[in-house]
Design an enzyme around this catalytic site. Structure first.
Site, PDB file in Angstrom:
ATOM      1  N   CYS A 227      11.031  16.381  14.190  1.00  0.00           N
ATOM      2  CA  CYS A 227      10.113  17.517  14.052  1.00  0.00           C
ATOM      3  C   CYS A 227      10.870  18.791  13.710  1.00  0.00           C
ATOM      4  CB  CYS A 227       9.312  17.703  15.333  1.00  0.00           C
ATOM      5  SG  CYS A 227       8.058  16.436  15.608  1.00  0.00           S
ATOM      6  N   CYS A 381      23.219  25.190   4.983  1.00  0.00           N
ATOM      7  CA  CYS A 381      21.831  24.768   5.205  1.00  0.00           C
ATOM      8  C   CYS A 381      21.383  25.398   6.518  1.00  0.00           C
ATOM      9  CB  CYS A 381      21.709  23.247   5.214  1.00  0.00           C
ATOM     10  SG  CYS A 381      22.708  22.434   6.486  1.00  0.00           S
TER      11      CYS A 381
END
Length: 422
Positions: A227, A381
């Protein structure tokens, strides 16, 4: 039906509190006694465990066990409705117990602030009648499943991802079978039965399937994003968690048809429910003991390979990056390999977005070469994992680069707090 001791009387508070249950013929006094006598263990107090625990407590389940070792984080509050802002940084199990007792002070709450493992799973689960799986990773799901099979306990399962969820009851009663005369039918007769949806019949007396019938083998590590990586609609775990609570209460009452043998699929974007038939696999290996589930799912092997790949990629800290950006001593390309919607949330000034999927399919490699134009390559990232993977792919294509350790999360924490964390 579960064997529960209901040799006690309901209190005056019970009659007042559960009056809407008591007037239901399917519940009544005996059903409410069963709820009060029941013991349910919930693995996890996250998105699924939150609504589940709230509704089981409100329904009058007498004893709830909670297994969790995490603390409440701001990012949890979007979906984990059992926790509040004042509990950020504190143990989830304590937050859950506090909220449960606000709803129902008569509910016994057992706290197990541990990571469930092969060493403690059987001991943790043994005192309870029903186990509810609210976890979010494959090793723990296989562990919970196998422990339930060994103990002969129903496993109320749910999972969520982005906008979709699923739920079923594993190791329960109820499954599908062919008609008794199926093997005597001709091809044409079988086709006719299928057309009329009479090729399978649900039999509540059959043993139900377990998690290994749905997933005989785990997916490769990293194939299914968490998630935290893929996101989740905040309302979604509420719906699936309530379905799990419903199935749990039905099992306690011994009423209705459970989801055993049926996998409920929910698509929240299109508001569609579907159902798949599940059968025990007759050639599935017998579960005889608990194993090393991290190893079974390939986690250590994948981590070792990832660390080996990372070791081949030079790294720099965010403070070193900040010094480089401030000095402008050399030309560089700061490459951001996150997804476009993440780039909209937060970005390091001057970074160029080329998402990792584009680099993986080859299209982004040419873009990097064009944007690089002889400059030094630095990639980042969210936390450093995806950029390391991108740099490994680029290296195979003759492009060397340096990875930013900790990614934009470290940049926000250590360099520029005005950059949002997510």
């Amino acid at each position: 039906m579960l064997n529960l001791d209901t040799n006690f009387e309901l209190t005056q508070d019970d009659y007042a509190r559960y009056s809407r249950h008591l007037i239901l013929p399917e519940v009544g006094v005996e059903g409410q006694k069963r709820l009060k006598a029941a013991k349910v263990l919930c693995i996890g107090t996250g998105g699924l465990g939150s609504p589940l625990l709230l509704y089981l407590a409100a329904a009058g389940v007498g004893r709830l066990g909670i297994v969790d070792f995490d603390v409440v984080d701001h990012s949890n509050l979007q979906r984990q409705v059992i926790h509040g802002t004042s509990w950020v940084g504190k143990p989830k199990i304590e937050s859950a117990k506090d909220r449960i007792h606000e709803i129902n002070p008569h509910c016994q709450v057992d706290l197990h602030e541990v990571a469930i493992s092969s060493d403690n799973a059987l001991e943790l689960m043994e005192p309870y009648d029903i186990i509810v799986d609210g976890t979010d990773n494959f090793p723990t799901r296989y562990l919970v499943n196998d422990a339930c099979v060994l103990l002969g306990k129903p496993n109320v399962y749910g999972s969520i991802f982005r906008f979709e969820g699923q739920a079923t009851v594993f190791n329960g009663k109820g499954g599908w079978k062919r008609p008794d005369d199926w093997n005597d039918l001709s091809k044409e007769e079988k086709a006719g039965r299928r057309k009329k949806n009479k090729d399978w019949f649900y039999d509540e007396t059959l043993p139900g399937p377990n998690y290994r019938d749905l997933y005989p083998d785990p997916p490769p590590p990293g194939m299914v994003p968490s998630c935290a990586e893929g996101g989740v609609l905040g309302i979604l775990p509420g719906i699936i968690g309530v379905v799990q609570a419903t199935e749990t209460i039905k099992l306690i009452l011994g009423k209705g048809q459970s989801l055993s043998g049926r996998l409920m699929l929910y698509d929240s974007l299109n508001m569609k429910f579907r159902e798949l038939k599940l059968q025990p696999n007759p050639v599935r290996p017998v579960i005889e003991k608990l194993i090393d589930y991290e190893m079974f799912c390939g986690i250590p092997q994948a981590n070792a390979a990832e660390e080996e790949a990372k070791s081949m990629i030079p790294e720099m800290t965010v403070t070193e990056l900040k010094t480089l950006l401030d000095s402008s001593a050399e030309d560089y390309l700061l490459l951001d390999v996150r997804n476009p919607h993440e780039y909209e949330i937060a970005k390091i000034p001057g970074s160029v977005l080329i998402p990792l999927p584009d680099i993986e399919n080859g299209n982004g490699v040419a873009q990097v070469k064009e944007a690089l134009n002889g400059h030094k390559l630095i990639a980042h990232c969210k936390m450093g994992g995806r950029s390391a993977k991108a740099l490994a792919i680029l290296k195979e294509n003759g492009i060397e680069g340096t990875n930013v350790k900790g990614g934009i999360t470290a940049w926000s924490n250590e360099v520029d707090s005005s950059v949002p964390t997510y």
